[in-house]
Structures are given as C-alpha cells and as structure tokens.
Design an enzyme around this catalytic site. Sequence first.
Site, PDB file in Angstrom:
ATOM      1  N   SER A 142       0.865  -1.179   0.000  1.00  0.00           N
ATOM      2  CA  SER A 142       0.000   0.000   0.000  1.00  0.00           C
ATOM      3  C   SER A 142       0.903   1.230   0.000  1.00  0.00           C
ATOM      4  CB  SER A 142      -0.852   0.004   1.277  1.00  0.00           C
ATOM      5  OG  SER A 142      -1.455   1.260   1.482  1.00  0.00           O
ATOM      6  N   TYR A 155      -2.538  -1.095  10.366  1.00  0.00           N
ATOM      7  CA  TYR A 155      -2.410  -1.257   8.907  1.00  0.00           C
ATOM      8  C   TYR A 155      -1.085  -0.685   8.412  1.00  0.00           C
ATOM      9  CZ  TYR A 155      -3.988  -1.050   3.992  1.00  0.00           C
ATOM     10  OH  TYR A 155      -4.124  -1.204   2.630  1.00  0.00           O
TER      11      TYR A 155
END
Length: 260
Positions: A142, A155
């Site tokens: 990401s 995350y």
Amino acid sequence: MNDRRNVIVTGSTSGIGLGIARAFCAQGMNVALNGFGDADDIEHIRAGLAQEFSVDVRYLRADMSQPSAVRGMIDEATQALGPIDVLVNNAGIQFVSPIEDFPPEKWDAIIAVDLSAAFHAIRAAIPSMKRRKSGRIINVASAHALVASPFKSAYVSAKHGVAGLTKTVALEVAEDNITVNAICPGYVLTPLVERQIPDTAKARGISEQEVVRDVLLAAQPTKRFVTVEEVAALAMFLAGEHAGSITGAIIPIDGGWTAH
Ligand code: NAD
C-alpha cells in the site's frame, strides 16, 4: 495468450485480488483463488473465469490469519495445479481508530492477515521455486508501506513490515531467478475502502462525502481513485519476462500521493 504458469492470489474473491486473478486468467494462467464470501458467489466467479479463459481455476478457502492454513493453501494449490510459479500476497483487512481506542484483537488480526500471512506463504512457496530456479512473488502492500495516515496504526505498521519482508527475501533469493516486489497502491475504490469511509467519518467527526474529498483523494494529486485494472496490469508486468531485473522494489501506484 497461452501462458500456462500456476498462480496463487490470496484474497481474490473481491477487489484488487479478483482483478489480478482475472488478469492472470486472461493471460492463460491457471489460478488458485482464495478469500471469504458467499459460497455460491465464489463458485460463480471461479466457474466464470475458468470458462471465459479456458484455464484451470481452483478455490481454496484458507484463512490467512492462521499460519497452518496458509501453509496448507500452498500445498493444496501445488497438488491441484502443479508447482506455483507466481505467488501474489494480496489478502488484507483494515481497521480505523485512534490509538488509545484501538482494540488489541484488531491489531493482532491485521498484523496476522496483512503481514504474517505473506511471511508464511513465501516461506512455504520458496523451496519449490528455488529448486526450479524460477519464481515471482508479488506482495500487494500500500502507499501506507511508505507513508502513514492517522488512525491506521496496525495497517500502516503491517504494510511497512511487508516492505521490509519484500526487500529481505528479494536479497535472499536474488541468485535463484526469483523476484520479490511490493506494489503500493493509493486509494482504489474496493469494498475495503468503502467500508472504512463511515469509520473515518466517525473518527474525524466529518461527513462521508468529506472523507472521500478531504481525506482519501486529498492525498492523491490525480484526484481520482487508482483502478483495479491499473494495479492488475502492474502485477502482470512484474510476473512477466521483462521484469526479471526488478526485485526488492517497493513500487508506488498512487496517483502521485507519495511524491509529496
Ligand atoms: P477487499 O476487501 O475488496 O478484498 C480483500 C480480500 O481479502 C477479500 O477477498 C477477502 O475475502 C480477503 N480476506 C480478508 N481476510 C481474509 C482472511 N483472513 N483469509 C483469507 N482471505 C481474506 O480489499 P482490497 O481493497 O481489494 O484489498 C486488497 C489488498 O490491497 C489488501 O492487502 C489491501 O491492504 C491492499 N490495498 C488496497 C487499497 C485500496 O484502496 N483498496 C490500497 C492500497 C492497498
């Protein structure tokens, strides 16, 4: 296209993983799907891909939060399709909360699915790739592997971990004709992002429209979502013959977000 290599894409019942699986099928590759969802819907996806592209498509319902299930998935896929040529670690979950309220069990779950599953899958897949002196590993990380956003402690930590894992394994297997890379998308409008819009609105005390405009796309200079097809095309390139010298790379596909 008739590229009969075997591919596993984790978390491919939805979103980016499904887009990547579809792109590999379109290339003529056999694909093991993985992920959760309604059994009939998944069978519809599996059978549809197999029929449309005349490839072998299997579904393995392994829970990526369980190390033994991750190992089992690699074994099962190998038995069903043959040796795994391309492993795409894509399964991921998200949770948005200020750190002081962040539930420890959510932290554990995100680290397990978004980081540790990639470790276990790579660890299980590498011996066969090494024996065959051939392999491609693609980790869907990401933009949050490179930069942080508030309220996403687990995350961001997991995705930064994926970047470290990618570089480390790339160095270990560089002479075995195995490449290991991380794709770092900015925001892609998938169920994962759609689900976090209400939570982000709550955490920041703003409306959902403001989350899309002022939080999500504020970071993305192109002011549009990255598309699943764009991410899938990058994965295809990394799996292809001309990407043999790209390894240990942490590759943004984020509309310019991490250029800031
Ligand atoms: P999604 O929610 O649409 O898909 C996630 C997939 O993972 C689904 O198939 C789901 O069933 C599967 N999954 C979740 N938990 C699992 C588990 N325990 N075991 C097995 N499968 C499991 O999400 P997405 O947006 O397509 O995300 C895919 C990947 O891309 C994730 O790693 C995510 O972090 C990453 N990513 C997404 C975006 C984005 O904006 N959507 C941006 C950057 C990175």
